[in-house]
Scaffold this motif. Sequence first.
Motif, mmCIF file in Angstrom:
data_model
loop_
_atom_site.group_PDB
_atom_site.id
_atom_site.type_symbol
_atom_site.label_atom_id
_atom_site.label_comp_id
_atom_site.label_asym_id
_atom_site.label_seq_id
_atom_site.Cartn_x
_atom_site.Cartn_y
_atom_site.Cartn_z
ATOM 1 N N PRO A 201 -8.494 0.942 -5.945
ATOM 2 C CA PRO A 201 -9.374 0.039 -5.194
ATOM 3 C C PRO A 201 -8.658 -1.155 -4.565
ATOM 4 O O PRO A 201 -8.991 -1.563 -3.453
ATOM 5 N N ASP A 202 -7.685 -1.730 -5.251
ATOM 6 C CA ASP A 202 -6.922 -2.848 -4.705
ATOM 7 C C ASP A 202 -5.530 -2.412 -4.254
ATOM 8 O O ASP A 202 -4.610 -3.231 -4.161
ATOM 9 N N GLY A 203 -5.386 -1.123 -3.963
ATOM 10 C CA GLY A 203 -4.084 -0.576 -3.618
ATOM 11 C C GLY A 203 -3.606 -1.001 -2.243
ATOM 12 O O GLY A 203 -4.387 -1.422 -1.376
ATOM 13 N N GLU A 204 -2.289 -0.865 -2.043
ATOM 14 C CA GLU A 204 -1.644 -1.323 -0.819
ATOM 15 C C GLU A 204 -0.707 -0.243 -0.285
ATOM 16 O O GLU A 204 0.000 0.413 -1.041
ATOM 17 N N ILE A 205 -0.738 -0.084 1.032
ATOM 18 C CA ILE A 205 0.197 0.794 1.727
ATOM 19 C C ILE A 205 1.161 -0.079 2.515
ATOM 20 O O ILE A 205 0.739 -1.012 3.205
ATOM 21 N N TYR A 206 2.448 0.229 2.411
ATOM 22 C CA TYR A 206 3.460 -0.457 3.211
ATOM 23 C C TYR A 206 4.134 0.589 4.085
ATOM 24 O O TYR A 206 4.814 1.490 3.595
ATOM 25 N N LEU A 207 3.911 0.460 5.381
ATOM 26 C CA LEU A 207 4.335 1.460 6.360
ATOM 27 C C LEU A 207 5.230 0.792 7.387
ATOM 28 O O LEU A 207 4.879 -0.258 7.930
ATOM 29 N N ILE A 208 6.389 1.390 7.652
ATOM 30 C CA ILE A 208 7.265 0.831 8.683
ATOM 31 C C ILE A 208 7.350 1.806 9.845
ATOM 32 O O ILE A 208 7.623 3.001 9.664
ATOM 33 N N VAL A 209 7.052 1.289 11.038
ATOM 34 C CA VAL A 209 7.035 2.103 12.250
ATOM 35 C C VAL A 209 7.559 1.252 13.393
ATOM 36 O O VAL A 209 7.293 0.057 13.467
ATOM 37 N N SER A 210 8.291 1.884 14.298
ATOM 38 C CA SER A 210 8.796 1.171 15.468
ATOM 39 C C SER A 210 8.188 1.750 16.734
ATOM 40 O O SER A 210 7.479 2.758 16.702
ATOM 41 N N ASN A 211 8.507 1.104 17.865
ATOM 42 C CA ASN A 211 8.007 1.610 19.137
ATOM 43 C C ASN A 211 8.871 2.734 19.697
ATOM 44 O O ASN A 211 8.721 3.127 20.856
ATOM 45 N N THR A 212 9.765 3.313 18.867
ATOM 46 C CA THR A 212 10.327 4.626 19.202
ATOM 47 C C THR A 212 9.351 5.727 18.810
ATOM 48 O O THR A 212 9.561 6.889 19.154
ATOM 49 N N ALA A 213 8.308 5.356 18.076
ATOM 50 C CA ALA A 213 7.220 6.264 17.709
ATOM 51 C C ALA A 213 5.966 5.886 18.497
ATOM 52 O O ALA A 213 5.943 4.891 19.227
ATOM 53 N N GLU A 214 4.920 6.702 18.331
ATOM 54 C CA GLU A 214 3.635 6.381 18.970
ATOM 55 C C GLU A 214 2.933 5.320 18.123
ATOM 56 O O GLU A 214 1.955 5.582 17.427
ATOM 57 N N LEU A 215 3.441 4.112 18.224
ATOM 58 C CA LEU A 215 3.044 3.018 17.348
ATOM 59 C C LEU A 215 1.552 2.739 17.419
ATOM 60 O O LEU A 215 0.864 2.632 16.395
ATOM 61 N N LEU A 246 6.867 -3.783 9.843
ATOM 62 C CA LEU A 246 6.455 -3.440 8.485
ATOM 63 C C LEU A 246 5.006 -3.883 8.332
ATOM 64 O O LEU A 246 4.712 -5.084 8.386
ATOM 65 N N PHE A 247 4.119 -2.908 8.155
ATOM 66 C CA PHE A 247 2.692 -3.177 7.999
ATOM 67 C C PHE A 247 2.297 -3.080 6.533
ATOM 68 O O PHE A 247 2.733 -2.178 5.813
ATOM 69 N N LYS A 248 1.439 -3.972 6.101
ATOM 70 C CA LYS A 248 0.706 -3.824 4.864
ATOM 71 C C LYS A 248 -0.709 -3.413 5.244
ATOM 72 O O LYS A 248 -1.353 -4.080 6.074
ATOM 73 N N LEU A 249 -1.203 -2.317 4.682
ATOM 74 C CA LEU A 249 -2.551 -1.846 4.973
ATOM 75 C C LEU A 249 -3.343 -1.762 3.690
ATOM 76 O O LEU A 249 -2.871 -1.239 2.669
ATOM 77 N N ILE A 250 -4.544 -2.304 3.726
ATOM 78 C CA ILE A 250 -5.455 -2.218 2.592
ATOM 79 C C ILE A 250 -6.777 -1.653 3.069
ATOM 80 O O ILE A 250 -7.088 -1.686 4.264
ATOM 81 N N ARG A 251 -7.542 -1.116 2.153
ATOM 82 C CA ARG A 251 -8.836 -0.562 2.506
ATOM 83 C C ARG A 251 -9.758 -1.673 2.985
ATOM 84 O O ARG A 251 -9.724 -2.786 2.463
ATOM 85 N N HIS A 252 -10.574 -1.372 3.977
ATOM 86 C CA HIS A 252 -11.397 -2.426 4.579
ATOM 87 C C HIS A 252 -12.370 -3.041 3.584
ATOM 88 O O HIS A 252 -12.699 -4.220 3.650
#
Length: 255
Positions: A201-215, A246-252
Amino acid sequence: MTDRTAAGAATSHDDARALLDSLPHTLPRDEILAINSSSSDIHTSRTYDYNGWTFTLPPGVFRPGDTSRIVHDRLLDGTIAVKGRSYAAMGVGLGVEAVIAGTLGAREIYAADVHPDSVATAAGHYARIVGDRPETLFRPLVSNLFEGFEDSARLDVITFNPPAVSARTSDDPTVVRNVCVGAEIVLRFFDQIVTRDLLAPDGEIYLIVSNTAELKRIVGHGIDAGFRPLVLHRQTWEGDDCQAYLFKLIRHDAV
């Protein structure tokens, strides 16, 4: 090389969409190829040094680059907190993330990769550097994303530096696996987390993406899947227009 820290929490759907609109478009194919044009030594035996540790890399195991080190540094300095938590290092490669998490006292570590030799290499480095710690359950796992995870898995922290470069940079399948699978792997990553309810429930995603991808497509899919993004770090390099986030994503519902 420049290194910039960005801020801005997307605490509502409108904020998330504003953040999405602010992200750069994917670079043109010729620029992506120029950025990723260096010759690969992935079929040789190599070493990699980080934080005083030396890792050996057998042929086929990917050497971490600049974007991977962003994740490593944020784990090591506690920005990505893993102590006492269930942590999944997706695409674990040679195992730096797992070693850091073990030394910092994660409760459970999934060292997951689709490549069996990478999982074996990560497990070997973990055994040598971290060793047996009763308070930490270490789970080396050959898995295509989360397909090999047990149904009961509930993760507090997930890190992922996906091979999402949008242009095919090589005909070598090993390079493709590590660099340029494309955006689809990240879309499936989000979808599996949601479908299988893998995030605590309080989990976190850390995702790294650049604009060499479909950001924009990747982050937009994460928003549509019910996550709210926060930019923790943005890095640029002299001599090209690449921007890595580097994005941190949490559930809305956890905002």
